[in-house]
Design an enzyme around this catalytic site. Structure first.
Site, mmCIF file in Angstrom:
data_model
loop_
_atom_site.group_PDB
_atom_site.id
_atom_site.type_symbol
_atom_site.label_atom_id
_atom_site.label_comp_id
_atom_site.label_asym_id
_atom_site.label_seq_id
_atom_site.Cartn_x
_atom_site.Cartn_y
_atom_site.Cartn_z
ATOM 1 N N LYS A 44 -4.763 0.664 -9.920
ATOM 2 C CA LYS A 44 -4.841 1.354 -8.639
ATOM 3 C C LYS A 44 -4.480 2.816 -8.880
ATOM 4 C CE LYS A 44 -4.683 2.350 -4.224
ATOM 5 N NZ LYS A 44 -5.956 2.622 -3.544
ATOM 6 N N SER A 69 -9.462 2.112 4.573
ATOM 7 C CA SER A 69 -8.647 3.314 4.659
ATOM 8 C C SER A 69 -7.238 2.915 4.236
ATOM 9 C CB SER A 69 -8.647 3.883 6.078
ATOM 10 O OG SER A 69 -7.921 5.099 6.076
ATOM 11 N N MET A 70 -7.137 2.529 2.959
ATOM 12 C CA MET A 70 -5.866 2.023 2.445
ATOM 13 C C MET A 70 -4.786 3.108 2.450
ATOM 14 S SD MET A 70 -7.036 -0.952 1.903
ATOM 15 C CE MET A 70 -5.720 -1.826 1.087
ATOM 16 N N CYS A 126 -10.354 10.662 -3.339
ATOM 17 C CA CYS A 126 -9.876 9.728 -2.321
ATOM 18 C C CYS A 126 -10.219 10.234 -0.913
ATOM 19 C CB CYS A 126 -8.369 9.511 -2.419
ATOM 20 S SG CYS A 126 -7.833 8.422 -1.076
ATOM 21 N N ASN A 190 -17.013 7.032 -5.941
ATOM 22 C CA ASN A 190 -15.995 6.495 -5.045
ATOM 23 C C ASN A 190 -16.712 6.023 -3.779
ATOM 24 O OD1 ASN A 190 -13.487 6.006 -3.710
ATOM 25 N ND2 ASN A 190 -12.557 7.673 -4.866
ATOM 26 N N GLY A 246 -21.748 -0.939 -5.150
ATOM 27 C CA GLY A 246 -22.798 -1.831 -4.668
ATOM 28 C C GLY A 246 -23.218 -2.943 -5.598
HETATM 29 O O1 RRO Z 1 -6.332 4.095 -1.295
HETATM 30 C C1 RRO Z 1 -7.405 4.417 -0.732
HETATM 31 O O2 RRO Z 1 -7.480 4.517 0.514
HETATM 32 C C2 RRO Z 1 -8.622 4.713 -1.480
HETATM 33 C C3 RRO Z 1 -8.662 5.547 -2.583
HETATM 34 BR BR1 RRO Z 1 -7.122 6.290 -3.380
HETATM 35 C C4 RRO Z 1 -9.913 5.881 -3.176
HETATM 36 O O3 RRO Z 1 -10.032 6.626 -4.154
HETATM 37 N N1 RRO Z 1 -11.027 5.335 -2.608
HETATM 38 C C5 RRO Z 1 -10.984 4.522 -1.540
HETATM 39 O O4 RRO Z 1 -12.046 4.060 -1.067
HETATM 40 N N2 RRO Z 1 -9.757 4.209 -0.991
#
Ligand code: RRO
Length: 313
Positions: A44, A69-70, A126, A190, A246
């Protein structure tokens, strides 16, 4: 027949591994990846200090893919670099990033003397940090970051890029990246940032942060991913391209490699199907290669042909 490949000077016995962010945040997940069929693994994206990330719900999956949207939840750079040091059984890439330039310099410094960290992937893309634009969409800033990485880190490295959509941008980004000899690979792409998936029954967004906007992955993004892989394959002749976006079948992997990918990362499919996807996908790719008479991925990597022009009468 073999799925082996090379990313710069690192040999992989299988060209498939996880996309950063998926199945690689906690120790148990990393341990399972280590024992899976994947040819490598990547952590991660991590920061100097651990982060909880954005409020939930922050991930959703529909028939065409995913939205997330982590917000960069992770256990800190120390956690991942320690784990890598203790688990050197297969090639393991560290993904790192930070929220501002000062901390980005600090985290780069932190890993700069670590013998066990090879070809780290600097995440310049990100999409989910509230109030922070993606570095990869600000070309001046991207140069500033690359200059700092080469100054502080000064060993081979890679970058994770956001998707681009315009030939002029592919050229501009490539002109910048080609100035950095230590940059040995790029990962494209990404998630497609700030998409919106709507639940029409409930009349709500499907995730909570950023008014429901998040990075789109999965089937939605395969054509964009393939275009980015192929454009960068043509424009970055001295760098390896890692395809991401994909992939759900052996055919999707074949398309990425034909477009120029040296290896591919699996994100949404791994999230939904779990670790066994590496078995299924490897078998599907091998079956397709057998039917086509290929023994090795180097026989078709980058060999995409443009279709013959039709003659208009
Ligand atoms: O952690 C996230 O929200 C995230 C990251 Br860092 C990223 O590079 N790409 C993504 O889709 N989510």
């Amino acid at each position: 027949m073999s799925l082996k490949t090379k990313i710069y000077d690192i040999q992989l016995t299988n060209c498939l591994y996880n996309a950063s962010g998926v199945y690689c945040r906690e120790k148990e997940e990393l341990d399972k990846l280590l024992n899976s069929k994947s040819g490598a693994l990547i952590t991660k994206s991590c920061t100097l200090n651990s982060r909880k990330g954005n409020p939930e719900p922050r991930y959703y999956c529909d028939n065409f893919g995913t939205i997330n949207s982590m917000g960069l939840p992770n256990n800190s750079v120390k956690f991942y670099t320690d784990w890598i040091k203790e688990n050197m059984l297969k090639p393991t890439f560290l993904s790192i990033t930070e929220l501002n330039f000062e901390n980005f310099c600090k985290i780069t410094q932190y890993i700069s003397d670590m013998e066990h960290i090879k070809l780290p992937e600097f995440n310049l893309s990100c999409p989910n940090i509230i109030g922070k634009p993606q570095i990869g969409y600000d070309f001046e800033k991207m140069e500033e970051y690359l200059r700092k990485i080469t100054e502080i880190y000064n060993k081979p490295f890679g970058v994770k890029l956001p998707p681009y959509f315009d030939p002029v941008h592919f050229q501009q980004v490539s002109d910048i990246l080609n100035n950095y000899n230590k940059l040995k690979y790029i990962t494209a792409i990404n998630s497609i940032g700030n998409g919106l998936i709507i639940d029409i029954e409930k009349e709500t967004t499907c995730i909570h942060p950023k008014n429901g906007m998040g990075g789109i992955g999965g089937k939605y993004i395969l054509p964009t991913a393939l275009s980015n892989v192929n454009n960068f394959y043509r424009l970055l002749p001295n760098k390896d391209i890692i395809g991401c976006g994909g992939i759900y079948t052996g055919g999707d992997i074949f398309a990425h490699i034909l477009a120029g990918a040296s290896a591919v990362q699996i994100g949404s499919c791994l999230y939904e199907e779990g670790i066994d996807c590496f078995n299924r996908l490897s078998n599907e790719l091998l079956e397709l290669m057998k039917n086509k008479g290929y023994n090795n991925i180097s026989e078709f990597k980058g060999q995409l042909k443009t279709s013959s022009p039709t003659i208009n009468r």
